[in-house]
Write a protein that holds these residues in place. Structure first.
Motif, PDB file in Angstrom:
ATOM      1  N   ARG A 170     -33.193  18.321  12.991  1.00  0.00           N
ATOM      2  CA  ARG A 170     -31.879  17.979  13.824  1.00  0.00           C
ATOM      3  C   ARG A 170     -30.487  17.199  12.006  1.00  0.00           C
ATOM      4  O   ARG A 170     -30.014  17.475  12.629  1.00  0.00           O
ATOM      5  CB  ARG A 170     -31.928  16.810  14.663  1.00  0.00           C
ATOM      6  CG  ARG A 170     -32.855  16.721  15.923  1.00  0.00           C
ATOM      7  CD  ARG A 170     -32.988  15.196  16.352  1.00  0.00           C
ATOM      8  NE  ARG A 170     -33.487  15.804  17.705  1.00  0.00           N
ATOM      9  CZ  ARG A 170     -33.966  15.159  18.722  1.00  0.00           C
ATOM     10  NH1 ARG A 170     -32.973  13.661  18.635  1.00  0.00           N
ATOM     11  NH2 ARG A 170     -33.690  15.592  20.405  1.00  0.00           N
ATOM     12  N   ARG A 171     -31.803  16.694  10.958  1.00  0.00           N
ATOM     13  CA  ARG A 171     -30.640  16.081  10.682  1.00  0.00           C
ATOM     14  C   ARG A 171     -29.833  17.699   9.352  1.00  0.00           C
ATOM     15  O   ARG A 171     -28.949  17.358   9.045  1.00  0.00           O
ATOM     16  CB  ARG A 171     -31.843  15.312   9.302  1.00  0.00           C
ATOM     17  CG  ARG A 171     -31.549  14.362   9.394  1.00  0.00           C
ATOM     18  CD  ARG A 171     -32.766  13.510   8.658  1.00  0.00           C
ATOM     19  NE  ARG A 171     -32.761  11.957   8.916  1.00  0.00           N
ATOM     20  CZ  ARG A 171     -33.976  11.014   8.308  1.00  0.00           C
ATOM     21  NH1 ARG A 171     -34.746  11.859   7.225  1.00  0.00           N
ATOM     22  NH2 ARG A 171     -33.949   9.851   8.470  1.00  0.00           N
ATOM     23  N   THR A 193     -37.255  15.448  13.629  1.00  0.00           N
ATOM     24  CA  THR A 193     -35.851  14.785  13.430  1.00  0.00           C
ATOM     25  C   THR A 193     -35.314  15.421  11.829  1.00  0.00           C
ATOM     26  O   THR A 193     -33.989  15.219  11.858  1.00  0.00           O
ATOM     27  CB  THR A 193     -36.850  13.572  12.858  1.00  0.00           C
ATOM     28  OG1 THR A 193     -37.281  12.890  13.492  1.00  0.00           O
ATOM     29  CG2 THR A 193     -35.580  12.252  12.173  1.00  0.00           C
ATOM     30  N   TRP A 253     -33.551  20.080  20.497  1.00  0.00           N
ATOM     31  CA  TRP A 253     -32.745  18.681  21.448  1.00  0.00           C
ATOM     32  C   TRP A 253     -33.573  18.657  22.494  1.00  0.00           C
ATOM     33  O   TRP A 253     -32.531  17.321  22.620  1.00  0.00           O
ATOM     34  CB  TRP A 253     -31.334  19.698  21.551  1.00  0.00           C
ATOM     35  CG  TRP A 253     -30.284  19.828  20.505  1.00  0.00           C
ATOM     36  CD1 TRP A 253     -30.657  20.753  19.670  1.00  0.00           C
ATOM     37  CD2 TRP A 253     -30.262  18.026  19.524  1.00  0.00           C
ATOM     38  NE1 TRP A 253     -29.717  21.026  18.727  1.00  0.00           N
ATOM     39  CE2 TRP A 253     -29.278  19.362  17.938  1.00  0.00           C
ATOM     40  CE3 TRP A 253     -29.852  17.089  19.046  1.00  0.00           C
ATOM     41  CZ2 TRP A 253     -28.851  18.839  16.959  1.00  0.00           C
ATOM     42  CZ3 TRP A 253     -29.830  16.829  18.421  1.00  0.00           C
ATOM     43  CH2 TRP A 253     -29.323  17.184  16.959  1.00  0.00           C
ATOM     44  N   VAL A 304     -27.702  18.784  12.079  1.00  0.00           N
ATOM     45  CA  VAL A 304     -26.588  17.961  11.617  1.00  0.00           C
ATOM     46  C   VAL A 304     -26.034  18.049  10.611  1.00  0.00           C
ATOM     47  O   VAL A 304     -24.170  18.257  10.634  1.00  0.00           O
ATOM     48  CB  VAL A 304     -26.625  16.398  12.364  1.00  0.00           C
ATOM     49  CG1 VAL A 304     -25.191  15.464  12.721  1.00  0.00           C
ATOM     50  CG2 VAL A 304     -27.242  16.335  14.753  1.00  0.00           C
TER      51      VAL A 304
END
Lengths: 432, 262
Positions: A390-391, A387, A364, A394
């Protein structure tokens, strides 16, 4: 004769081991998801020639660039001499290229000597930068004992190999002057002629030194070759395919996930029938969720730290370090590969790249600014791994930081990341 | 505003198609500071007589912050809804007031069915200068000032646009200075990757304060940029350093408007 047999056995053994290790690394890389990087071959060859062969991204740091260039050119060109050494080793000849090449041979050997000296000096300077000057770029949380030692081993081995090469030539040169045995006059020795006065004058001792250095040099090279797959130094090979398969799109462009496109299309249009839906996890929790290109990059990384030194998060004291992202990915992949070898493909440990290696705090902290991607001399992309993770966090876990969940909520409800009504979008036109 | 801002809906009702769509963006629509820049971009468009329109209430977030934060679902929902609107109006060319909108529509929409010619407003300004339609006369003089340009990541590194914003500054009678971290080495303002919408992770300092060191080193009294997020971060950075009297943060569009007295 015995020498030749021993040499051939060592050579074959080294080649076999190296082939096995490379096959293991290749297998590990192919544990990654598929991604197509076979398009635009002309552009790919061009970028490889420019960035990998031409090292154009190194020049941003001129001191390191010049010395790295010496070592690189030295490595590539001195390999011609290794070819002669191999042929001599197999056939029991001595300086077999000297006759067919004639006067060119002297030029070549002389050139190798100058390069060897440049390599040696560069390695000494590099060791000093790491251990005496202690450049900040070579420190950081991820630079634990092993990565630091790895770098020092590589530089020390290279210094030893070059020393052996030059000492061998020095002894050979002295024996040539004494017209001893098969040591015919061949080559020119612009560097080692200064070492030869330091050597003993007895022909027996000189021949011993010459042979000793010859064996040390060639066995050293073969051992070093087999060290590569365990070391960051593997970049000398992987840099080329890694740059060939570079992302050719603008850096700002993030991939659109096809699996999501299918679901969104189905949501917006109930009559939509997706083509083939590959059921897989959204984003990356472990290394096998990343693409083979991400994994190739992990093995290509030579831990130079250019990425981390330009990372805005790292500069301002956050936990994130793009170099650590790459090293963690490689270390986890090696672990997954070892598990596969030792316990078979049904075994799973309870570890994952996320949490066991890379923490959420690191993920983050990224501003997706692409400074790390820009800085990498071999086009590694740590941002893509961040990324993907993070995907996963999330979309699979719904574990985004609360403030980001608010932002998502606003966007869903009123089409803006802030809590403003869509009906007010044109209010700016009324003011002033 | 003096002039009326044309919307796509009104244009379509009159059976007209504008030459270019001005994609305002969320910051440009709602953030007070960015709204001023939005109006200035309109002033430039009006001044040179380009036929343009905005989507107004039909515009929605491009989905950029959702995508960078990892919410691909939300991004694609936003993208596909926007593409439907854009294609519905038969849009061919778009100018954006924000590098994030620029990058997303230009690079990430084509794969989802939305292909347009997309430019950032600094590129529009550059082409107007090149065509001789925009000069730097009739307005405020920047003589005696020192201007430095802060490269937005998604304009510079993200899309290799380094020269367009500088072209707009080079025509001014002023001193241009580069920060030590500029162009492809530019330092982020700290807002990208959805950081704009969250608190930074724990660390030694904030990224915009780090960036201020580069600014102060140049001795510049104007920081120019081309991104509403950079604008917020840089303005805050100047405040933290208590340099509001000495250093102003201005968008390239604002500088252009001032220099031409629009």
């Amino acid at each position: 004769m015995i020498g030749q047999v021993v040499f051939i056995i060592i050579l074959l053994g080294a080649a076999y081991l190296f082939g096995k290790n490379v096959a293991r690394v290749r297998r590990n890389i192919l544990l990654g998801r598929d991604t197509d990087r076979s398009d635009r071959p002309a552009e790919r060859w061009a970028i490889m020639a420019k960035v990998a062969l031409g090292q154009t991204k190194m020049v941003k740091r001129p001191t390191a660039a010049v010395m790295h260039f010496f070592i690189y050119v030295g490595f590539v060109i001195i390999n011609l001499e290794v070819l002669e050494i191999m042929i001599d080793g197999i056939f029991g000849s001595h300086r077999i290229f000297s006759k067919p090449l004639g006067s060119l041979y002297g030029l070549l050997i002389g050139g190798f000597e100058v390069l060897a000296l440049l390599v040696l000096v560069s390695c000494v300077v590099f060791l000093a930068r790491r251990n005496i000057i202690k450049l900040k770029r070579f420190s950081g949380t991820e630079m634990t004992t092993w990565p630091r030692s790895d770098a020092n081993y590589i530089l020390t081995i290279e210094i030893l190999l070059m020393t052996a090469f030059l000492t061998m030539n020095a002894a050979d040169y002295k024996l040539q002057l004494l017209h001893f045995g098969h040591y015919v006059t061949a080559g020119s020795f612009p560097v080692s002629e200064f070492i030869s006065p330091l050597l003993p004058s007895g022909t027996g001792a000189l021949a011993g030194i010459e042979r000793g250095c010859w064996w040390f040099h060639i066995i050293g090279i073969l051992a070093f070759l087999n060290y590569l797959p365990y070391s960051k130094h593997f970049h000398i090979l992987l840099a080329f395919p890694n740059v060939y398969y570079s992302n050719l799109e603008p850096k700002g462009e993030f991939s659109n996930m096809a699996s999501v496109t299918n679901e969104v299309k189905a949501m917006l249009d109930p009559s939509f029938v997706p083509e083939t839906t590959e059921v897989s996890r959204f984003g990356a929790k472990d290394v096998t969720d990343l693409t083979w290109k991400n994994l190739m990059e992990a093995y290509t990384c030579t831990e130079c730290g250019r990425c981390t030194s330009v990372c805005p998060a790292n500069i301002t004291g956050k936990l994130l370090s793009p170099r650590k992202i790459m090293m963690d990915t490689r270390d986890r992949l090696t672990e997954v590969g070892n598990n596969l070898d030792k316990r078979g493909k049904d075994y799973t440990d309870d570890k994952t790249l996320l949490d066991n290696y890379i923490t959420r705090e690191e993920l983050w902290a990224c501003t997706t600014c692409n400074a790390c991607v820009e800085a990498c001399p071999v086009n590694i992309n740590p941002l893509e791994i961040i990324t993907e993770m993070r995907r996963y966090v999330v979309m699979e876990e719904s574990q985004a930081p609360a403030s980001l969940n608010n932002m998502f909520g606003n966007m869903e409800n009123n089409g803006a990341p802030w809590k403003y009504s869509q009906a007010d979008r044109l209010n700016w036109a009324e003011k002033e | 505003m003096e002039q009326k801002i044309p919307t796509m809906a009104e244009m379509a009702a009159e059976g007209k198609e504008p030459e270019i769509l001005f994609w305002v963006g969320c910051a440009g629509s709602f953030d007070e500071r960015a709204q001023k820049i939005t109006r200035d971009i309109c002033k430039i468009l009006h001044h040179v007589g380009i036929s343009y329109a905005v989507l107004g209430t039909e515009e929605s977030c491009t989905g950029d912050p959702a995508k960078r934060a990892g919410n691909e679902f939300l991004f694609q929902m936003q993208a596909m809804t926007n593409i439907e609107v854009l294609n519905g109006y038969n849009i061919k060319k778009i100018v954006t007031g924000c590098p994030h909108c620029f990058n997303t529509i230009r690079n990430e929409y084509p794969g989802l069915g939305g292909t347009y010619e997309v430019i950032h407003h600094t590129q529009l300004i550059q082409s107007l200068i090149d065509e001789g339609k925009l000069k730097a006369e009739g307005g405020e003089s920047f003589k005696g000032r020192k201007i430095t340009f802060h490269d937005p990541c998604y304009l510079g590194r993200g899309n290799n646009v380094y020269e367009a914003p500088r072209a707009a500054l080079e025509i001014l009678d002023t001193e241009l200075v580069e920060m030590k971290r500029c162009k492809s080495n530019g330092l982020c303002c700290g807002a990208g990757g959805a950081q704009m919408f969250k608190e930074p992770e724990p660390g030694k300092k904030d990224i915009n304060d780090e960036r201020m060191l580069d600014v102060i080193e140049t001795g510049a009294n104007v920081i120019a940029s081309g991104c509403p997020f950079c604008m917020t971060m840089l303005t805050d950075g100047v405040k933290h350093m208590e340099k509001e009297q000495e250093i102003k943060v201005l968008d390239i569009a604002e500088i252009t408007v001032r220099a031409n007295g629009l």
